[in-house]
Design a protein around this motif. Structure first.
Motif, short mmCIF file in Angstrom:
data_model
loop_
_atom_site.label_atom_id
_atom_site.label_comp_id
_atom_site.label_asym_id
_atom_site.label_seq_id
_atom_site.Cartn_x
_atom_site.Cartn_y
_atom_site.Cartn_z
N ASP A 282 0.83 -1.20 0.00
CA ASP A 282 0.00 0.00 0.00
C ASP A 282 0.87 1.27 0.00
OD1 ASP A 282 -1.79 2.03 0.39
OD2 ASP A 282 -2.78 1.14 2.12
N PRO A 283 0.79 2.09 -1.05
CA PRO A 283 1.61 3.31 -1.10
C PRO A 283 1.33 4.26 0.07
CG PRO A 283 0.67 2.83 -3.26
CD PRO A 283 0.01 1.90 -2.28
N ARG A 284 0.07 4.31 0.52
CA ARG A 284 -0.26 5.20 1.65
C ARG A 284 0.42 4.72 2.92
NH1 ARG A 284 -6.65 4.96 1.18
NH2 ARG A 284 -6.01 2.79 0.91
N SER A 285 0.49 3.42 3.11
CA SER A 285 1.17 2.87 4.26
C SER A 285 2.66 3.16 4.20
CB SER A 285 0.92 1.37 4.35
OG SER A 285 1.51 0.82 5.52
N ILE A 286 3.25 3.01 3.03
CA ILE A 286 4.67 3.30 2.86
C ILE A 286 4.95 4.77 3.15
CG2 ILE A 286 6.52 3.47 1.14
CD1 ILE A 286 5.39 0.93 -0.15
N GLU A 287 4.08 5.65 2.66
CA GLU A 287 4.24 7.09 2.91
C GLU A 287 4.18 7.40 4.40
OE1 GLU A 287 2.21 11.39 1.66
OE2 GLU A 287 1.30 9.50 1.01
N LEU A 288 3.24 6.76 5.11
CA LEU A 288 3.11 6.96 6.56
C LEU A 288 4.37 6.49 7.28
CD1 LEU A 288 1.59 7.48 9.22
CD2 LEU A 288 0.56 5.19 8.95
N ILE A 289 4.87 5.34 6.90
CA ILE A 289 6.06 4.78 7.57
C ILE A 289 7.27 5.68 7.31
CG2 ILE A 289 7.67 2.83 7.54
CD1 ILE A 289 5.12 1.07 6.93
N GLU A 290 7.43 6.16 6.08
CA GLU A 290 8.57 7.03 5.79
C GLU A 290 8.44 8.36 6.52
OE1 GLU A 290 11.18 6.09 4.64
OE2 GLU A 290 10.82 4.40 3.31
N ARG A 291 7.23 8.87 6.63
CA ARG A 291 7.01 10.11 7.40
C ARG A 291 7.39 9.89 8.86
NH1 ARG A 291 1.10 13.17 7.92
NH2 ARG A 291 1.74 14.75 9.45
N THR A 292 7.01 8.73 9.38
CA THR A 292 7.31 8.41 10.77
C THR A 292 8.81 8.20 10.98
OG1 THR A 292 5.12 7.41 11.02
CG2 THR A 292 6.79 6.80 12.66
N GLY B 144 11.16 9.86 9.48
CA GLY B 144 11.71 11.20 9.61
C GLY B 144 11.40 11.82 10.97
N TYR B 145 10.19 11.59 11.46
CA TYR B 145 9.81 12.11 12.78
C TYR B 145 10.66 11.48 13.87
CZ TYR B 145 7.00 12.78 17.01
OH TYR B 145 6.59 13.08 18.29
N ALA B 146 10.85 10.17 13.81
CA ALA B 146 11.61 9.47 14.85
C ALA B 146 13.07 9.88 14.84
CB ALA B 146 11.47 7.96 14.66
N ARG B 147 13.61 10.09 13.66
CA ARG B 147 15.05 10.38 13.53
C ARG B 147 15.45 11.64 14.30
NH1 ARG B 147 18.60 8.60 9.61
NH2 ARG B 147 16.87 7.93 8.28
N HIS B 148 14.55 12.61 14.38
CA HIS B 148 14.95 13.89 14.98
C HIS B 148 15.15 13.81 16.49
CE1 HIS B 148 10.81 14.82 16.44
NE2 HIS B 148 11.42 15.70 17.21
N PHE B 149 14.75 12.70 17.11
CA PHE B 149 14.97 12.53 18.55
C PHE B 149 16.41 12.14 18.87
CE2 PHE B 149 10.40 12.19 18.31
CZ PHE B 149 9.96 12.76 19.50
N PHE B 150 17.17 11.74 17.86
CA PHE B 150 18.51 11.20 18.08
C PHE B 150 19.56 12.20 17.58
CE2 PHE B 150 15.54 7.74 17.80
CZ PHE B 150 15.92 6.88 18.82
N GLU B 151 20.21 12.86 18.51
CA GLU B 151 21.21 13.86 18.14
C GLU B 151 22.57 13.23 17.88
OE1 GLU B 151 21.32 16.79 21.18
OE2 GLU B 151 19.32 17.59 20.70
N ARG B 152 22.81 12.04 18.44
CA ARG B 152 24.11 11.39 18.23
C ARG B 152 23.91 9.88 18.17
NH1 ARG B 152 26.69 9.14 22.64
NH2 ARG B 152 25.64 9.35 24.64
N GLU B 153 24.92 9.20 17.66
CA GLU B 153 24.87 7.75 17.60
C GLU B 153 25.38 7.16 18.91
OE1 GLU B 153 23.75 5.21 16.12
OE2 GLU B 153 22.72 6.32 14.56
#
Length: 206
Positions: free
Chosen positions: A9-19, A21-30
């Motif tokens: 489902d393209p809509r599901s893929i779009e939601l997961i990719e959006r999420t 990006g949202y999750a990534r911003h919580f991590f400032e360092r590895e």
């Protein structure tokens, strides 16, 4: 890994990719619990979930969001990153209009992903997330993460080996799904072989 190989489902893929990006911003360092860990858990979840017949959208969202509060716990700002991560996930998913029943399924998986404290995973998706998180602590990646953590905290090689014995070598027997149990066998065997080799080298064997 191509997400389209798992979800049609393209809509599901779009939601997961959006999420993602949202999750990534919580991590400032590895580090041992940086976003690279999240990505590996995400990949494991999709592979296990496909084998086990899980709801891959719920599983993918839970995997991406499961450690968003880990930096807050590390900084001493929250007591339990799983509980806080579930709260953050609920807020985010409600803000984008995600169905409430599915939001709760994601939040439950996040709340239950820690093997060392409750609640017990009550859904297939929660069990798979817990399994994937444990699998990332075993095998070659697990060995690398233990020594990365040791370097970050000034822990000796001998202290690291005790950590393997007290925690890492027990994870194989804590898997919920058949697929994860199968994957854990090979990773566990590698970890045992590594520990045996490093002990021999510590004792000066040539």
């Amino acid at each position: 890994m191509r997400l389209a190989d798992f979800i049609d489902d393209p809509r599901s893929i779009e939601l997961i990719e959006r999420t993602r990006g949202y999750a990534r911003h919580f991590f400032e360092r590895e580090g041992t619990h940086g976003f690279s860990h999240v990505e590996r858990v995400f990949n494991l979840c999709l592979h296990i979930g496909k084998e086990e017949g899980a709801d891959l959208e719920i599983l993918a969202l839970a995997a991406l969001l499961h450690d968003v509060a880990r930096p807050l716990e590390s900084a001493g700002r929250v007591e339990d990153h799983a509980v806080e991560g579930a709260r953050i996930a609920r807020h985010y998913l409600r803000s984008i209009g995600y169905p409430e029943d599915r939001t709760e399924a994601v939040a439950h998986a996040i709340e239950a992903h820690r093997f060392s404290r409750g609640p017990e995973p009550g859904t297939l998706e929660a069990k798979i997330l817990s399994d994937a998180d444990k699998l990332d602590a075993i095998g070659a990646i697990g060995v690398a993460r233990v020594f990365m953590y040791s370097g970050e905290h000034g822990r000796s090689i001998e202290d690291s080996l005790r950590h393997f014995e007290e925690k890492i070598l027990k994870l194989k027997d804590l898997m919920y799904t058949e697929t994860a149990r199968r994957l854990a066998e090979g990773r566990h065997r590698f970890t045992e072989e590594f520990i045996e080799r490093i002990r021999r080298e510590i004792e000066g064997e040539i």
